[in-house]
Design a protein around this motif. Structure first.
Motif, PDB file in Angstrom:
ATOM      1  N   PRO A  38      -8.818 -12.265  -5.561  1.00  0.00           N
ATOM      2  CA  PRO A  38      -9.082 -10.922  -6.085  1.00  0.00           C
ATOM      3  C   PRO A  38      -9.027  -9.832  -5.031  1.00  0.00           C
ATOM      4  O   PRO A  38      -9.014  -8.643  -5.365  1.00  0.00           O
ATOM      5  CB  PRO A  38     -10.490 -11.057  -6.676  1.00  0.00           C
ATOM      6  N   TYR A  39      -8.970 -10.231  -3.759  1.00  0.00           N
ATOM      7  CA  TYR A  39      -8.891  -9.236  -2.683  1.00  0.00           C
ATOM      8  C   TYR A  39      -7.526  -8.554  -2.649  1.00  0.00           C
ATOM      9  O   TYR A  39      -7.405  -7.439  -2.140  1.00  0.00           O
ATOM     10  CB  TYR A  39      -9.172  -9.915  -1.342  1.00  0.00           C
ATOM     11  N   TYR A  40      -6.499  -9.197  -3.167  1.00  0.00           N
ATOM     12  CA  TYR A  40      -5.162  -8.605  -3.125  1.00  0.00           C
ATOM     13  C   TYR A  40      -5.158  -7.181  -3.666  1.00  0.00           C
ATOM     14  O   TYR A  40      -4.593  -6.267  -3.062  1.00  0.00           O
ATOM     15  CB  TYR A  40      -4.173  -9.441  -3.947  1.00  0.00           C
ATOM     16  N   THR A  41      -5.764  -7.000  -4.827  1.00  0.00           N
ATOM     17  CA  THR A  41      -5.751  -5.678  -5.451  1.00  0.00           C
ATOM     18  C   THR A  41      -6.488  -4.663  -4.591  1.00  0.00           C
ATOM     19  O   THR A  41      -5.999  -3.552  -4.359  1.00  0.00           O
ATOM     20  CB  THR A  41      -6.402  -5.741  -6.844  1.00  0.00           C
ATOM     21  N   VAL A  42      -7.665  -5.046  -4.118  1.00  0.00           N
ATOM     22  CA  VAL A  42      -8.477  -4.135  -3.315  1.00  0.00           C
ATOM     23  C   VAL A  42      -7.791  -3.811  -1.992  1.00  0.00           C
ATOM     24  O   VAL A  42      -7.739  -2.655  -1.560  1.00  0.00           O
ATOM     25  CB  VAL A  42      -9.870  -4.753  -3.063  1.00  0.00           C
ATOM     26  N   GLY A  43      -7.258  -4.824  -1.352  1.00  0.00           N
ATOM     27  CA  GLY A  43      -6.699  -4.627  -0.022  1.00  0.00           C
ATOM     28  C   GLY A  43      -5.307  -4.029   0.013  1.00  0.00           C
ATOM     29  O   GLY A  43      -4.945  -3.352   0.987  1.00  0.00           O
ATOM     30  N   PHE A  44      -4.513  -4.259  -1.052  1.00  0.00           N
ATOM     31  CA  PHE A  44      -3.094  -3.924  -0.938  1.00  0.00           C
ATOM     32  C   PHE A  44      -2.526  -3.043  -2.045  1.00  0.00           C
ATOM     33  O   PHE A  44      -1.380  -2.612  -1.947  1.00  0.00           O
ATOM     34  CB  PHE A  44      -2.276  -5.219  -0.877  1.00  0.00           C
ATOM     35  N   ALA A  45      -3.275  -2.772  -3.099  1.00  0.00           N
ATOM     36  CA  ALA A  45      -2.705  -1.999  -4.209  1.00  0.00           C
ATOM     37  C   ALA A  45      -2.255  -0.607  -3.772  1.00  0.00           C
ATOM     38  O   ALA A  45      -1.209  -0.114  -4.216  1.00  0.00           O
ATOM     39  CB  ALA A  45      -3.705  -1.895  -5.356  1.00  0.00           C
ATOM     40  N   ASP A  46      -3.027   0.042  -2.914  1.00  0.00           N
ATOM     41  CA  ASP A  46      -2.636   1.383  -2.463  1.00  0.00           C
ATOM     42  C   ASP A  46      -1.302   1.350  -1.724  1.00  0.00           C
ATOM     43  O   ASP A  46      -0.415   2.181  -1.968  1.00  0.00           O
ATOM     44  CB  ASP A  46      -3.719   1.966  -1.549  1.00  0.00           C
ATOM     45  N   LYS A  47      -1.152   0.397  -0.812  1.00  0.00           N
ATOM     46  CA  LYS A  47       0.085   0.303  -0.029  1.00  0.00           C
ATOM     47  C   LYS A  47       1.265  -0.110  -0.894  1.00  0.00           C
ATOM     48  O   LYS A  47       2.357   0.467  -0.817  1.00  0.00           O
ATOM     49  CB  LYS A  47      -0.102  -0.707   1.109  1.00  0.00           C
ATOM     50  N   TYR A  48       1.056  -1.140  -1.726  1.00  0.00           N
ATOM     51  CA  TYR A  48       2.154  -1.630  -2.553  1.00  0.00           C
ATOM     52  C   TYR A  48       2.561  -0.621  -3.623  1.00  0.00           C
ATOM     53  O   TYR A  48       3.688  -0.658  -4.120  1.00  0.00           O
ATOM     54  CB  TYR A  48       1.774  -2.953  -3.211  1.00  0.00           C
ATOM     55  N   ALA A  49       1.645   0.266  -3.989  1.00  0.00           N
ATOM     56  CA  ALA A  49       1.997   1.313  -4.944  1.00  0.00           C
ATOM     57  C   ALA A  49       3.038   2.258  -4.349  1.00  0.00           C
ATOM     58  O   ALA A  49       3.895   2.792  -5.060  1.00  0.00           O
ATOM     59  CB  ALA A  49       0.754   2.094  -5.355  1.00  0.00           C
ATOM     60  N   LYS A  50       2.978   2.437  -3.029  1.00  0.00           N
ATOM     61  CA  LYS A  50       3.918   3.326  -2.338  1.00  0.00           C
ATOM     62  C   LYS A  50       5.156   2.583  -1.858  1.00  0.00           C
ATOM     63  O   LYS A  50       6.253   3.143  -1.828  1.00  0.00           O
ATOM     64  CB  LYS A  50       3.226   3.979  -1.142  1.00  0.00           C
ATOM     65  N   PHE A  51       4.971   1.325  -1.473  1.00  0.00           N
ATOM     66  CA  PHE A  51       6.075   0.565  -0.886  1.00  0.00           C
ATOM     67  C   PHE A  51       6.191  -0.800  -1.556  1.00  0.00           C
ATOM     68  O   PHE A  51       5.246  -1.581  -1.551  1.00  0.00           O
ATOM     69  CB  PHE A  51       5.853   0.361   0.617  1.00  0.00           C
ATOM     70  N   GLY A  52       7.330  -1.071  -2.145  1.00  0.00           N
ATOM     71  CA  GLY A  52       7.613  -2.416  -2.621  1.00  0.00           C
ATOM     72  C   GLY A  52       7.446  -2.642  -4.109  1.00  0.00           C
ATOM     73  O   GLY A  52       8.387  -3.062  -4.779  1.00  0.00           O
TER      74      GLY A  52
END
Length: 225
Positions: A38-52
């Motif tokens: 469940p950490y994926y969303t918290v840790g990476f959603a902001d970055k992945y929303a912009k890139f990838g």
């Protein structure tokens, strides 16, 4: 599975970052189970929303609510060092889904505290066929559990990851994280396990202390093993 059908095969989909609702439905049809981080969303959603991935796919990472809606067994893992190895943090992530920017990523995929607690206890044990030995407190099971200083079902969801750990019970032995000064003993160094025999002075009756509850539960479990 069509050629070699098996009942209760428990094939596990691990990590479960990116998925679609159609894939979740297929997991249910196949009788597979999910072990998610469940950490994926918290840790990476902001970055992945912009890139990838873009915003919709990034926010939909780890579809915990969709999994539970289809009655698929759901457990959590840390994928260390990808995420912190802290079960209460998994619970916090799954319940809140708050990113570093302060927004909620995929609010419809948030789950309840009880479901998140099950994901780090009995459902985790189920995923590797240990549910008859571990994962819950019951007579006949190995007396391994954590003693918290606050009720995770009663605290505010945003404070779940900050609940203090009083100690652990491992195979019936009690290991406080530290010796409370109120018990008449000096505090142990942080993180150092201390057995019950060292907990406070001989005159401390432990009445009302978390160690009393841990001792009673552990003794009952060990008696029924």
């Amino acid at each position: 599975m069509r050629e070699n059908p098996r009942a209760d095969h428990r094939s596990v989909i691990v990590h479960f970052a990116c998925s679609t609702e159609e894939q979740v439905a297929r997991i249910a049809r196949l009788g597979a189970i999910v072990s998610a981080n469940p950490y994926y969303t918290v840790g990476f959603a902001d970055k992945y929303a912009k890139f990838g991935l873009g915003p919709p796919r990034a926010d939909a990472m780890v579809r915990s609510a969709s999994v539970l809606k289809r009655r698929i067994p759901l457990s959590f893992h840390s994928d260390l060092p990808m995420g912190p190895s802290a079960p209460l943090n998994f619970v916090w992530c799954a319940v809140n889904r708050i990113t570093p920017s302060g927004r909620v990523a995929g609010p419809e995929q948030r789950i309840g505290v009880e479901d998140a607690l099950r994901a780090v206890t009995i459902e985790s044990a189920y995923s590797w066929r240990q549910e008859n030995k571990l994962g819950s407190i019951a007579p006949g099971k190995i007396a391994n559990f954590t003693v918290l200083e606050q009720d995770p079902l009663a605290v505010e969801p945003l404070k779940l990851k900050d609940i203090p750990i009083w100690g652990t019970v491992f195979e019936g032995r009690i290991f406080p994280v530290s010796v409370p000064k109120s018990a008449g003993g000096s505090a142990a160094s942080p993180g150092r396990a201390r057995q019950l025999a060292d907990h406070g002075d001989p005159g401390h009756a432990h009445t009302g202390c978390p160690c009393e509850v841990a001792r009673i539960v552990a003794a009952a479990l060990m008696t029924n093993r």
